[in-house]
Scaffold this active site. Structure first.
Site, PDB file in Angstrom:
ATOM      1  N   HIS A   1       0.810  -1.144  -0.089  1.00  0.00           N
ATOM      2  CA  HIS A   1      -0.014  -0.057  -0.088  1.00  0.00           C
ATOM      3  C   HIS A   1       0.723   1.393   0.172  1.00  0.00           C
ATOM      4  CE1 HIS A   1       0.864   0.754   4.383  1.00  0.00           C
ATOM      5  NE2 HIS A   1       0.612  -0.543   4.568  1.00  0.00           N
TER       6      HIS A   1
ATOM      7  N   CYS B   1       2.904  -4.789   6.686  1.00  0.00           N
ATOM      8  CA  CYS B   1       2.818  -4.528   4.995  1.00  0.00           C
ATOM      9  C   CYS B   1       4.055  -3.821   4.462  1.00  0.00           C
ATOM     10  CB  CYS B   1       1.605  -3.517   5.061  1.00  0.00           C
ATOM     11  SG  CYS B   1       0.114  -4.269   5.928  1.00  0.00           S
TER      12      CYS B   1
END
Length: 197
Positions: free
Chosen positions: A157, A173
């Site tokens: 992301h 992440c």
């Protein structure tokens, strides 16, 4: 008396000239029949710091459906399109601790523009002061776009905090600059292969 003309000392090659000459020797020659659409050899991908971009063949049996390699050591994300005509390298943040890092093979199952954010229960245990949900926007740690992986709660992301990119800064992440995740978002598809090493 003999006519003596100024004799120029032989030129001492600079480091830059040597690097350019070495690259020319190592680069595939157009005259030798190299096709411009083929990815460059590893030797050509090197820069003076010694960084070597991997080849997709080292990690995937086929580039079908596009491929993404996330290298936690170099903190880089590599993308190759299925036809190998598009290749990109992006700096990325990686998990802040080794125990948060998941490695292996996965794939993209969902693409979200303007993602919201819900911290996992383990994140909330570590940070009880965090909100349980944030809408899309500048305060959202997911940035402008998110690529959901088959691994629950793991994403590739964006981030609104540019200081995190290139560092150990996430809870699992992989974060890219917003302009990079926006570019990647428009290159990938559901089913894109992902490997984290």
């Amino acid at each position: 008396m003999q006519d003596v003309r100024a004799i120029a000392a032989p030129a001492v090659p600079t480091r830059r000239a040597l690097l350019i000459a070495a690259a020319a020797l190592l680069a595939p020659s157009a005259a030798a029949g190299a096709e411009p659409d083929q990815p460059p050899d590893d030797a050509v991908m090197r820069n003076v710091s010694g960084f070597v971009a991997p080849r997709w063949q080292q990690h995937f049996s086929s580039p079908a459906n596009d491929v993404i390699l996330v290298d936690t050591r170099s903190r880089s994300l590599f993308f190759w399109s299925a036809d190998l005509r598009v290749q990109r390298i992006f700096p990325t943040s990686i998990p802040i601790r080794e125990e948060f890092t998941r490695r292996g093979r996965t794939s993209i199952i969902r693409l979200v523009e303007g993602p919201d954010w819900r911290p996992t229960p383990s994140m909330l245990r570590r940070h009880p002061d965090w909100p349980t949900w944030l809408p899309p926007g500048p305060g959202n740690p997911m940035g402008s776009h998110a690529l959901h992986l088959t691994w629950p709660a793991y994403r590739i992301h964006g981030t609104h905090d540019d200081n995190k990119v290139g560092r150990r800064a996430s809870n699992g992440c992989f974060g890219l600059y917003n302009h990079h995740i926006a570019e990647l978002f428009h290159l990938v598809r559901v089913g894109t292969q992902v490997r984290v090493i």
